[in-house]
Design an enzyme around this catalytic site. Structure first.
Site, mmCIF file in Angstrom:
data_model
loop_
_atom_site.group_PDB
_atom_site.id
_atom_site.type_symbol
_atom_site.label_atom_id
_atom_site.label_comp_id
_atom_site.label_asym_id
_atom_site.label_seq_id
_atom_site.Cartn_x
_atom_site.Cartn_y
_atom_site.Cartn_z
ATOM 1 N N ASP A 183 1.002 -1.049 0.063
ATOM 2 C CA ASP A 183 0.094 0.006 -0.055
ATOM 3 C C ASP A 183 0.730 1.303 0.160
ATOM 4 O OD1 ASP A 183 -1.836 1.908 0.617
ATOM 5 O OD2 ASP A 183 -3.161 0.365 1.651
ATOM 6 N N ASP A 226 -1.126 -0.081 -4.705
ATOM 7 C CA ASP A 226 -2.555 0.296 -5.053
ATOM 8 C C ASP A 226 -2.347 1.862 -5.566
ATOM 9 O OD1 ASP A 226 -1.416 0.976 -2.412
ATOM 10 O OD2 ASP A 226 -3.550 1.141 -1.607
ATOM 11 N N HIS A 227 -1.284 2.448 -5.402
ATOM 12 C CA HIS A 227 -1.014 3.715 -5.812
ATOM 13 C C HIS A 227 0.375 4.205 -5.265
ATOM 14 C CE1 HIS A 227 -1.527 4.827 -1.530
ATOM 15 N NE2 HIS A 227 -2.905 4.134 -1.791
ATOM 16 N N ARG A 256 -10.721 -2.989 3.409
ATOM 17 C CA ARG A 256 -10.897 -2.848 1.886
ATOM 18 C C ARG A 256 -9.880 -3.623 1.399
ATOM 19 N NH1 ARG A 256 -10.208 2.306 4.086
ATOM 20 N NH2 ARG A 256 -8.039 3.338 3.663
ATOM 21 N N LYS A 271 -5.850 -3.491 6.392
ATOM 22 C CA LYS A 271 -7.216 -2.747 6.153
ATOM 23 C C LYS A 271 -8.393 -3.623 5.519
ATOM 24 C CE LYS A 271 -4.447 1.401 4.574
ATOM 25 N NZ LYS A 271 -4.412 2.196 3.501
ATOM 26 N N THR A 311 -6.695 3.962 -2.462
ATOM 27 C CA THR A 311 -6.709 2.465 -1.900
ATOM 28 C C THR A 311 -7.528 1.583 -2.357
ATOM 29 O OG1 THR A 311 -5.372 3.087 -0.005
ATOM 30 C CG2 THR A 311 -6.393 1.018 0.097
HETATM 31 ZN ZN ZN Z 1 -3.538 2.727 -0.253
#
Ligand code: ZN
Length: 567
Positions: A55, A368-369, A180, A178, A96
């Site tokens: 992440d 994710d980014h 999600r 997390k 995310t």
């Molecule tokens: Zn993220």
């Protein structure tokens, strides 16, 4: 039926039988069993796919710290894997939930509906998160605490397709700190998704998946509480001089309630382990170590990779993001987190090699980014800064009130989306397209705002032919987005809620690693333009399964040994 036709058919049948027999005699006994069990079409060497998301992990973390990686971690992937060095998210916003939904669906928010970590739900009259679900119960955490599920994710994932393909015999598990990040990659019908509950320090799930946590999760929670890290010191892994490529340890740009200088003592300011300790624990490399332990427990507990039905384990490391938000990409803290993530991955890869064999496994790794530098850091170098969101919204309200009469026009501002209050429009008999235009003009006057796209523009396809506009359209799902979408100039962050952040369509947020390693992977460094949305269709092709429903990615054939691979 003519006689010669019958004879012809019989001879074909005989031939086929002979070929079949001949082939099956040449098969190894294990492979024979697999063929007999009806899985002949599945790539037999792949027992496990491990999908890893780090992440907030920019592509340049791989190059900036390359000389400081261990042999078994990133260096192993970079040397023996298929490394795509020009992978960019082709949608905006780069958040995310969006990245994680793309990872195993090969789709974009416009198709999978995951337009942000949260958005404004007009029907409910409040904000909602991408995974919150009031219809399910949390399992393993506090009784009655909010729970989560993939009910807002639209379409299938690689895991879902694996389970379709094997009549549910492939196992699919998603884990992360997390919710999600555990839930979205695992898809709609996995065997389970598990995330960390910082109020209790346990891995939890929800009644969406089952009525009770599996025994192996309960055992892990009771034996392995993160309490063993209570009071632990986080020091730099290497000598201080190894960090001179980053900003000074106590750089003034860093903003964290845990201080800004090594070493960090992990106790949350508490005398005994409790929620504040668990919250600090989440922002340290120990959390990644703990998640890797949980990954091993999942492999053991679920027996992943133990039979001919390809299993999927998705693992998303959240600590890198939580830390990065407070310290920024050029901090020593993020450098050290990256180096320690490398060592943790090395340990996990070694374990998988012993347990299942890396040659029977495909590892797919991405982020994710990325993340932008801290705006004050950028500003000091002559770039960007912060968009004052309060002033921005006030100027839009003022412009609309001036034209249509005093009212409160904006219902919500989420992810740079402006949701108008339609009841105000009705009261003032204001035409939506005129409201869009006036608000858009006001927004563009605000310092740091680069572009403004209206809902009507996107829906009717009236967008300028720019890359930014295309990315915004790919990130737009009509039932969930607002009426106006703002895009800031490069190096500008909207608002001041985080020290550093992401979400823009620019390189620092969109450019991430895409790496495949293991069974059937052709090692190499590929500079071809691609995106993380290409991961799911590539895996699907390699596993001989139908790609996820809304996949728009390309099969990265560069990554595949023997591109003419046949089922
Ligand atoms: Zn993220």
């Amino acid at each position: 039926m003519p006689k010669n036709f019958l004879r012809h058919s019989l001879s074909i049948l005989l031939c086929s039988l002979l070929i079949l027999l001949n082939v099956s005699f040449q098969l190894a006994p294990a492979a024979q069993r697999r063929a007999a069990s009806g899985q002949a079409s599945q790539n037999k060497r792949v027992r496990l796919v491990v999908g890893i998301v780090i992440d907030q992990f920019r592509y340049d973390y791989l190059t900036r710290f390359a000389d400081q990686f261990s042999e078994g971690g990133f260096r192993r992937l970079l040397r023996d894997g298929a490394v795509f060095s020009n992978a960019n998210y082709n949608f905006s916003p780069t958040y995310t939930a969006c990245g994680h939904a793309t990872f195993m669906s090969g789709s974009v928010p416009a198709l999978n509906g995951i337009i942000g970590n949260e958005w404004y739900d007009r029907e409910a009259g409040r904000r909602t998160t991408s995974v919150s679900d009031s219809k399910v119960k949390l399992l393993g955490g506090k009784e009655g605490a909010p729970a989560a599920s993939p009910h807002r994710l639209i379409g299938s994932t690689v895991g879902d397709q694996l389970r379709f393909n094997s009549n549910g015999r492939s196992k699919v598990i998603g884990i992360s700190f997390k919710d999600r990040s555990a839930i979205l990659p695992a898809g709609k019908r996995p065997n389970g998704a598990y995330w960390f509950d910082s109020s209790t320090g346990a891995f939890v799930s929800s009644s969406y998946y089952f009525s009770d946590l599996p025994d192996w999760v309960k055992a892990f929670n009771s034996q392995n509480k993160p309490d063993k890290y209570f009071g632990a010191k986080w020091e730099r892994l290497l000598s201080e001089s190894a960090y001179s490529r980053s900003l000074p340890d106590d750089s003034p740009y860093e903003r964290s309630s845990y201080g800004n200088k090594f070493p960090y003592t992990i106790n949350g300011g508490e005398a005994t382990p409790g929620p504040r300790f668990y919250s600090q624990f989440e922002v340290t490399p120990f959390a990644n170590e703990y998640l890797a332990d949980f990954a091993r427990a999942a492999i053991e507990g679920e027996g992943l990779g133990q039979d001919e039905f390809t299993d999927l384990l998705t693992v998303s490391f959240s600590a890198n993001d939580l830390l990065g938000h407070a310290y920024g990409p050029y901090s020593q803290e993020v450098q050290d987190m990256t180096l320690r993530t490398d060592r943790i991955l090395a340990g996990l890869f070694d374990y998988i090699d012993k347990k299942i064999g890396l040659s029977n496994t495909i590892i797919a790794l991405t982020a994710d980014h990325g993340v932008a530098p801290i705006p004050e850091h950028s500003r000091a170098l002559g770039f960007g800064g912060r968009v004052d969101s309060r002033a921005l919204l006030n100027s839009i309200e003022a412009a609309l009130s001036k034209r249509f009469g005093e009212d409160k026009w904006i219902l919500a501002f989420v992810n740079s989306n402006i949701y108008f209050d339609y009841s105000a429009l009705e009261r003032r008999k204001a035409d939506l397209s005129e409201v869009e235009r006036i608000a858009g003009e006001a927004a563009l006057k605000a310092p740091g705002v680069a572009a403004c796209f209206a809902r009507s523009q996107i829906i009717s396809g009236q967008l300028p032919p720019t890359v930014i506009a295309q990315r915004v359209a790919s990130g737009f799902y009509p039932q969930r987005n607002g009426d106006l979408i703002l895009v800031a100039e490069p190096f500008f962050l909207v608002g001041d809620s985080s020290t550093a952040s992401h979400g823009s369509p620019y390189s620092y947020d969109a450019h991430v690693p895409v790496i495949f390693y293991g069974a059937g992977i052709a090692a190499g460094n590929y500079t071809v333009e691609c995106s993380p949305a290409d991961i799911a269709p590539t895996l699907s092709f390699m596993l001989d399964i139908e790609p996820p429903s809304s996949s728009v990615g390309r099969i990265l054939s560069e990554a595949i040994k023997g591109k003419n691979h046949r089922p």
